[in-house]
Write a protein that holds these residues in place. Structure first.
Motif, PDB file in Angstrom:
ATOM      1  N   ALA A  74      17.225  76.708  -5.254  1.00  0.00           N
ATOM      2  CA  ALA A  74      18.046  77.767  -5.858  1.00  0.00           C
ATOM      3  C   ALA A  74      19.377  77.855  -5.132  1.00  0.00           C
ATOM      4  O   ALA A  74      19.503  77.428  -3.980  1.00  0.00           O
ATOM      5  N   SER A  75      20.367  78.419  -5.818  1.00  0.00           N
ATOM      6  CA  SER A  75      21.670  78.617  -5.182  1.00  0.00           C
ATOM      7  C   SER A  75      21.683  79.957  -4.459  1.00  0.00           C
ATOM      8  O   SER A  75      20.986  80.904  -4.852  1.00  0.00           O
ATOM      9  N   LEU A  76      22.486  80.009  -3.409  1.00  0.00           N
ATOM     10  CA  LEU A  76      22.542  81.196  -2.565  1.00  0.00           C
ATOM     11  C   LEU A  76      23.970  81.711  -2.482  1.00  0.00           C
ATOM     12  O   LEU A  76      24.919  80.940  -2.328  1.00  0.00           O
ATOM     13  N   GLU A  77      24.102  83.030  -2.599  1.00  0.00           N
ATOM     14  CA  GLU A  77      25.360  83.668  -2.246  1.00  0.00           C
ATOM     15  C   GLU A  77      25.050  84.978  -1.560  1.00  0.00           C
ATOM     16  O   GLU A  77      24.366  85.840  -2.119  1.00  0.00           O
ATOM     17  N   LEU A  78      25.513  85.131  -0.325  1.00  0.00           N
ATOM     18  CA  LEU A  78      25.334  86.362   0.440  1.00  0.00           C
ATOM     19  C   LEU A  78      26.686  87.042   0.585  1.00  0.00           C
ATOM     20  O   LEU A  78      27.656  86.422   0.994  1.00  0.00           O
ATOM     21  N   LYS A 112      24.992  72.511   7.990  1.00  0.00           N
ATOM     22  CA  LYS A 112      23.821  72.542   7.113  1.00  0.00           C
ATOM     23  C   LYS A 112      24.180  72.844   5.660  1.00  0.00           C
ATOM     24  O   LYS A 112      23.369  73.447   4.940  1.00  0.00           O
ATOM     25  N   GLY A 113      25.376  72.449   5.225  1.00  0.00           N
ATOM     26  CA  GLY A 113      25.736  72.567   3.818  1.00  0.00           C
ATOM     27  C   GLY A 113      26.226  73.938   3.393  1.00  0.00           C
ATOM     28  O   GLY A 113      26.448  74.188   2.201  1.00  0.00           O
ATOM     29  N   PHE A 114      26.402  74.847   4.352  1.00  0.00           N
ATOM     30  CA  PHE A 114      26.903  76.177   4.020  1.00  0.00           C
ATOM     31  C   PHE A 114      28.423  76.170   3.905  1.00  0.00           C
ATOM     32  O   PHE A 114      29.109  75.393   4.569  1.00  0.00           O
ATOM     33  N   GLU A 115      28.938  77.059   3.070  1.00  0.00           N
ATOM     34  CA  GLU A 115      30.366  77.276   2.985  1.00  0.00           C
ATOM     35  C   GLU A 115      30.622  78.755   2.728  1.00  0.00           C
ATOM     36  O   GLU A 115      29.712  79.489   2.318  1.00  0.00           O
ATOM     37  N   ALA A 116      31.846  79.172   2.996  1.00  0.00           N
ATOM     38  CA  ALA A 116      32.207  80.574   2.741  1.00  0.00           C
ATOM     39  C   ALA A 116      33.643  80.605   2.266  1.00  0.00           C
ATOM     40  O   ALA A 116      34.467  79.767   2.655  1.00  0.00           O
ATOM     41  N   GLU A 117      33.925  81.579   1.421  1.00  0.00           N
ATOM     42  CA  GLU A 117      35.273  81.719   0.880  1.00  0.00           C
ATOM     43  C   GLU A 117      35.860  83.058   1.282  1.00  0.00           C
ATOM     44  O   GLU A 117      35.261  84.117   1.040  1.00  0.00           O
ATOM     45  N   PHE A 118      37.026  83.002   1.891  1.00  0.00           N
ATOM     46  CA  PHE A 118      37.760  84.202   2.282  1.00  0.00           C
ATOM     47  C   PHE A 118      38.650  84.605   1.104  1.00  0.00           C
ATOM     48  O   PHE A 118      39.515  83.830   0.677  1.00  0.00           O
ATOM     49  N   ILE A 119      38.415  85.800   0.560  1.00  0.00           N
ATOM     50  CA  ILE A 119      39.265  86.322  -0.504  1.00  0.00           C
ATOM     51  C   ILE A 119      39.912  87.593   0.034  1.00  0.00           C
ATOM     52  O   ILE A 119      39.288  88.657   0.082  1.00  0.00           O
ATOM     53  N   LYS A 120      41.167  87.449   0.435  1.00  0.00           N
ATOM     54  CA  LYS A 120      41.842  88.556   1.119  1.00  0.00           C
ATOM     55  C   LYS A 120      41.960  89.788   0.235  1.00  0.00           C
ATOM     56  O   LYS A 120      41.759  90.923   0.686  1.00  0.00           O
ATOM     57  N   SER A 121      42.234  89.579  -1.043  1.00  0.00           N
ATOM     58  CA  SER A 121      42.440  90.706  -1.955  1.00  0.00           C
ATOM     59  C   SER A 121      41.163  91.502  -2.177  1.00  0.00           C
ATOM     60  O   SER A 121      41.203  92.678  -2.539  1.00  0.00           O
ATOM     61  N   LYS A 122      40.037  90.875  -1.939  1.00  0.00           N
ATOM     62  CA  LYS A 122      38.749  91.548  -2.128  1.00  0.00           C
ATOM     63  C   LYS A 122      38.103  91.918  -0.788  1.00  0.00           C
ATOM     64  O   LYS A 122      36.987  92.442  -0.780  1.00  0.00           O
ATOM     65  N   ARG A 134      27.866  80.840   0.886  1.00  0.00           N
ATOM     66  CA  ARG A 134      27.230  80.166  -0.253  1.00  0.00           C
ATOM     67  C   ARG A 134      26.553  78.872   0.195  1.00  0.00           C
ATOM     68  O   ARG A 134      26.957  78.248   1.194  1.00  0.00           O
ATOM     69  N   LYS A 135      25.531  78.527  -0.577  1.00  0.00           N
ATOM     70  CA  LYS A 135      24.915  77.211  -0.442  1.00  0.00           C
ATOM     71  C   LYS A 135      24.379  76.846  -1.814  1.00  0.00           C
ATOM     72  O   LYS A 135      23.658  77.633  -2.434  1.00  0.00           O
ATOM     73  N   PRO A 136      24.714  75.667  -2.328  1.00  0.00           N
ATOM     74  CA  PRO A 136      24.337  75.338  -3.706  1.00  0.00           C
ATOM     75  C   PRO A 136      22.831  75.131  -3.907  1.00  0.00           C
ATOM     76  O   PRO A 136      22.332  75.400  -5.001  1.00  0.00           O
ATOM     77  N   SER A 137      22.131  74.713  -2.868  1.00  0.00           N
ATOM     78  CA  SER A 137      20.709  74.421  -3.036  1.00  0.00           C
ATOM     79  C   SER A 137      20.001  74.688  -1.697  1.00  0.00           C
ATOM     80  O   SER A 137      20.160  73.927  -0.745  1.00  0.00           O
ATOM     81  N   VAL A 138      19.242  75.770  -1.651  1.00  0.00           N
ATOM     82  CA  VAL A 138      18.620  76.145  -0.370  1.00  0.00           C
ATOM     83  C   VAL A 138      17.336  75.348  -0.126  1.00  0.00           C
ATOM     84  O   VAL A 138      16.687  74.869  -1.058  1.00  0.00           O
ATOM     85  N   GLN A 139      16.988  75.274   1.148  1.00  0.00           N
ATOM     86  CA  GLN A 139      15.752  74.613   1.565  1.00  0.00           C
ATOM     87  C   GLN A 139      14.885  75.621   2.298  1.00  0.00           C
ATOM     88  O   GLN A 139      15.379  76.651   2.798  1.00  0.00           O
TER      89      GLN A 139
END
Lengths: 115, 115
Positions: A17-21, A61-71, A77-82
């Motif tokens: 499954a995909s993950l977004e925290l 380990k395949g994780f990424e994060a996006e900084f959105i200053k306006s928000k 995020r991770k597209p496919s968790v283990q």
């Protein structure tokens, strides 16, 4: 004072499954952003960090994060968790020079991945 | 690799006892921190130190004191332990980089139970 909100306290997913925290912070100035992970029985360790530059940050380990200053957000995020991603995840923010140099942590998100 | 070690993984003490938690880091970091970690509350900063003999209160300093006599060692002292100080205690260290605290390196934690 800086505050950090992690909206998901407990997340349960199946493998692949995909993950977004979510992580939101309150300070409007310059920020440094971190995600830490604590695997069961292990030390807290850094997953990724953002200081400046490309707002899409790749970590271990395949994780990424996006900084959105306006928000005021820095979602992980991770597209496919283990199954091995089962852990507690903490977002942290510090805000030099106008705010606090000391990182403020969110309350954490407990992730359970079912095989 | 940075190594942060803590003197005990598990500790059981009685109410009213004086408790010493020791932390040692081996990478010559200026900054050291003591947190307590409680379920649902994340990491809360007790004290931090940015140099030998220098200390600053964090968010929850009441009932605690600290000592930093050497750069590599940061001690947390519970003057008179109480049951509400039962918790996981985490030590961390970090460099001061470009005027900002960089990522933190954490020890394995000490789980303290006060009876």
């Amino acid at each position: 004072a800086q505050s950090v909100s992690q909206h998901n306290h407990h997340v349960i997913l199946s493998e692949a499954a995909s993950l977004e925290l979510g992580c939101n912070y309150s300070y409007g100035g310059t920020v440094n952003l971190f995600w830490y992970v604590q695997y069961p029985g292990q030390h807290l360790q850094l997953l990724l960090k953002y200081f400046s530059g490309d707002p899409l940050v790749k970590g271990i380990k395949g994780f990424e994060a996006e900084f959105i200053k306006s928000k005021f957000s820095f979602n992980l995020r991770k597209p496919s968790v283990q199954w091995s991603d089962t852990a507690e995840y903490f977002c942290a923010v510090n805000s030099p020079p106008g705010g606090s140099y000391i990182p403020t942590f969110g309350r954490g998100t407990s992730l359970i991945v079912h095989p | 690799d940075v190594k942060v070690t803590q003197s005990s993984r598990y500790l059981v003490k009685r109410t009213g006892e004086k408790v010493f938690l020791e932390c040692v880091q081996d990478m010559d970091h200026e900054n050291m921190f003591w947190y307590r970690q409680d379920p649902g509350l994340g990491l809360r900063l007790i004290y931090f130190s940015y140099d030998v003999k220098m200390k600053e209160k964090g968010d929850i300093p009441e009932g605690y004191s600290v000592s930093r006599e050497k750069k590599e060692r940061f001690s947390l002292i519970l003057e008179s332990a109480s049951t509400n100080q039962t918790s996981m205690y985490l030590c961390a260290s970090s460099l001061l980089l470009e005027g900002s605290y960089n990522e933190q390196f954490f020890g394995p934690g000490t789980r303290l139970t006060v009876l």
